[in-house]
Design a protein around this motif. Structure first.
Motif, PDB file in Angstrom:
ATOM      1  N   ASP B 116       1.324  -5.969 -16.529  1.00  0.00           N
ATOM      2  CA  ASP B 116       0.473  -7.106 -16.897  1.00  0.00           C
ATOM      3  C   ASP B 116       0.000  -6.957 -18.334  1.00  0.00           C
ATOM      4  O   ASP B 116       0.035  -7.909 -19.131  1.00  0.00           O
ATOM      5  N   ARG B 174       4.418 -13.881 -13.715  1.00  0.00           N
ATOM      6  CA  ARG B 174       4.707 -14.338 -12.360  1.00  0.00           C
ATOM      7  C   ARG B 174       5.492 -13.273 -11.594  1.00  0.00           C
ATOM      8  O   ARG B 174       5.249 -13.027 -10.410  1.00  0.00           O
ATOM      9  N   GLU B 177       3.151 -10.800 -10.350  1.00  0.00           N
ATOM     10  CA  GLU B 177       2.429 -11.286  -9.174  1.00  0.00           C
ATOM     11  C   GLU B 177       3.277 -11.096  -7.918  1.00  0.00           C
ATOM     12  O   GLU B 177       2.783 -10.666  -6.865  1.00  0.00           O
ATOM     13  N   ARG B 180       3.240  -7.604  -6.962  1.00  0.00           N
ATOM     14  CA  ARG B 180       1.975  -7.264  -6.314  1.00  0.00           C
ATOM     15  C   ARG B 180       2.022  -7.628  -4.830  1.00  0.00           C
ATOM     16  O   ARG B 180       1.604  -6.839  -3.966  1.00  0.00           O
ATOM     17  N   GLN B 181       2.563  -8.795  -4.551  1.00  0.00           N
ATOM     18  CA  GLN B 181       2.646  -9.210  -3.142  1.00  0.00           C
ATOM     19  C   GLN B 181       3.560  -8.288  -2.343  1.00  0.00           C
ATOM     20  O   GLN B 181       3.258  -7.917  -1.209  1.00  0.00           O
TER      21      GLN B 181
END
Lengths: 222, 222
Positions: B116, B174, B177, B180-181
């Motif tokens: 990030d 994105r 993200e 992360r999921q």
DNA sequence: ACATGCATAATTGTATACAATTATACCGTG
DNA sequence: CACGGTATAATTGTATACAATTATGCATGT
């Protein structure tokens, strides 16, 4: 499946690979360039090239300045490969469902017909050859160079196990039945069904190996 | 990702591969052993070995007694690879969900955090490196030598495209993200979810390439 | 008897030499 | 000028030579 009109180097490569996959070279055995060269009647050069290629395929490990060692294929490796193949053969059948031609479907029909014949006769060698060809037709019909490439690799990799499982008439006939269903789905251009059937075809093979007994599949090796 | 303590031969191999994947060697270009050897300051022998290995990887085609030619990577090839990867990264995440350790989860967390940061800064190089590492952790956590092997191959193969897509800050964020999921699913040992998310992660990349415009992805090549 | 160190042998890594094959260029002929 | 053939050059395929590294064995000392 493939012609013998190979250069010397390529033949050395195939010979060593065959010796590893057939179990002639044992796990962890050191493959010495000079020794193998003498066995095959060639110099070290083509042997070296072959060993480097086999390392890329994962069949040998090369420790720099030390030597090349046969990588063992464990039961888990085989299981994993079949599970990987189940996903990829599924994807392959999905794509083939769009592109497959009448000629290819005809050859699939003939292939299954012949395989039933040879399975009933107990001609294991021919059954394996026809199985090779069946899947190869699908690989081509997927119209994907990349998918064909990786699937062919794995297909070669488990050739030894396939020779054993397909030697069982019952399993061979059931495999043909599954081939028939896949072919039917392809004929209907039913992507969803083709993928699911090809997927299950591989998973059934794992189940079959489970019931066959893994010890028997590996008995010749050790 | 990997150390530089390689033998000369291995370095030649990596250099040529990099030159192909980066587009320095053009599609269908003939790779002459002597020329490349002079470029890299080595004799023909290690070059030959490298070319033979690259043929196995599908990056060059060797016509016996003629030469080695760079195999072009088409847009369809890239798409196919991502679709293949979507299936296999899904399988990988599923298996990793069982085996993953706390240490690995910690590294994934840190990886995303760092990514990030670098994405916001526009440090494309670092983002790619971290993406490499993220996926490599998953490959290791799958505890499957075979799956790791094939996924690493494909991962290298599309390195060039990834460098471009991840240079876009929006896409990089994105992607993080999604990472992360996936990590969260792994932490919960939720196989089903992990597989689905990893699968979608790849498909989203395809979508992203679609919207990015394939022409832009390939402009440097031609 | 066992460990250590050194000399020797064996093996791999690279470069070069030679053979076989393929590409190129030149020349003659129609 | 086009075409074909032959000699020459360039390139790949294989073998060998040499360098670098690793393994082996024996002598020596404790």
């Amino acid at each position: 499946m493939e012609s013998d009109n190979y250069s010397l180097g390529a033949r050395v490569f195939h010979t060593i690979r065959e010796n590893i996959l057939s179990g002639k070279y044992e796990t962890d055995e050191e493959l010495k360039e000079k020794t193998i060269g003498e066995e095959l009647g060639v110099s070290r050069t083509p042997v070296r090239e072959a060993l480097r290629q086999l390392e890329l395929e994962g069949l040998v490990t090369i420790i720099p300045n030390k030597g090349a060692y046969v990588v063992g294929i464990s039961q888990k490796d085989i299981r994993d490969i079949y599970e990987i193949r189940s996903r990829l053969e599924g994807l392959c059948a999905r794509w083939a469902a769009s592109y497959i031609t009448k000629d290819e479907l005809d050859e699939l029909d003939e292939n299954i017909y012949l395989s039933d014949f040879h399975a009933a006769k107990g001609n294991a060698e021919q059954v394996v050859e026809l199985d090779n060809r069946f899947h190869e037709i699908l690989y081509n019909a997927s119209h994907s160079r990349e998918l064909k490439h990786v699937l062919l690799d794995f297909h070669h990799y488990v050739q030894r196990v396939r020779k054993i499982t397909l030697a069982d008439t019952q399993r061979a006939l059931r495999s043909n039945e599954e081939h028939r269903q896949i072919t039917e789905a392809l004929r209907q251009h039913n992507e969803e069904l083709a993928e699911r059937l090809a997927n299950e075809h591989m998973m059934n093979t794992i189940q079959n190996m489970d019931s066959y007994g893994w010890d028997n599949l590996f008995q010749e090796r050790k």
